[in-house]
Scaffold this motif. Sequence first.
Motif, short mmCIF file in Angstrom:
data_model
loop_
_atom_site.label_atom_id
_atom_site.label_comp_id
_atom_site.label_asym_id
_atom_site.label_seq_id
_atom_site.Cartn_x
_atom_site.Cartn_y
_atom_site.Cartn_z
N ALA A 127 40.88 34.56 41.15
CA ALA A 127 40.37 33.41 41.90
C ALA A 127 41.40 32.98 42.93
O ALA A 127 42.61 33.14 42.75
CB ALA A 127 40.06 32.24 40.95
N ILE A 141 42.33 27.08 38.51
CA ILE A 141 42.38 28.52 38.74
C ILE A 141 43.46 29.18 37.88
O ILE A 141 43.30 30.34 37.45
CB ILE A 141 42.58 28.85 40.24
N VAL A 191 39.96 35.89 35.25
CA VAL A 191 39.07 35.81 36.42
C VAL A 191 39.91 35.69 37.68
O VAL A 191 40.56 34.66 37.89
CB VAL A 191 38.11 34.61 36.30
N THR A 240 35.72 33.25 43.32
CA THR A 240 36.00 33.88 42.03
C THR A 240 35.40 35.28 41.99
O THR A 240 34.42 35.58 42.69
CB THR A 240 35.41 33.06 40.87
#
Length: 285
Positions: free
Chosen positions: A122, A114, A120, A257
Amino acid sequence: MVTRPEPDISAFLKARRAALDPAELGLPAGVNRRRVPGLRREEAAQLAGISVDYYTRIEQGRTPNISDSVLDAVARALRLTDSEYAYLRDLTLPGRRTPTTGSQQVRQGIRLLIDAMDDVPAYVCSVAMDVLAWNTLGGQVSYDFAALEPRERNLARLYFLDEEQSRSLYPEWEAGGEYMAATLRADVGRHPDNPALAALIADLLEHSAQFRRCWDQQHVRGLCYGVKHITHPVAGELWLHYESLPLPSDPGQTLVTFTAEPGSSTEKALRLLATRATPQPVPSP
């Protein structure tokens, strides 16, 4: 005092019967006027192709060994969704569940994964919706997890017990609450012996009238994917596609996510948020 919540097959099947329109199923109105909405027990039994007595015993939880064919027939008769059918199987066939207490330890490989997802948002959460680990954007896209105490890093408690903040973040707050309660009901069906999950449900039932209303609807939803609308205090309006990915090697943990449509205003807002966010070390549980 709120008692430990238990999955209730009777309340669930009654709610699913009440949600159906007999006319849409081709059933006659009947000689006597219906006192309650939905299907009668005898109509549900007729549609399932089983006796009224047997259906009644199923609804009352008095049939310990129900065949797959009967469960299939009841699911078809009540027009259950995939998530509702899975919940029914959990209630009637507890031996087929996979027991888990849900580990609070996130593997180093998942933490590295992550952290490598720079653009992104997450995070990893437990079956009881405790946020266990997150990357920089994941800790900024809604709540500031790093600024919260470990017990406060719980998605359901933040949503229902900090209503002022969650309403400001989520424009569709009522609908989101219904979905979250339905997701928790599915989790209770899969993990009825999980102490953290049981404590969470009991806490929400005691302290949130909105959660009690949502919980009483007996809705069941599997948490998989969708679009989340967030009004962020810095980035503004965000429309994010979310994916909830169970971690097979870590039962009870889920990787969540969030991604934006390429070229969208949300993608630009996330870039802005990333430049303002300061990476913070995430404490180990």
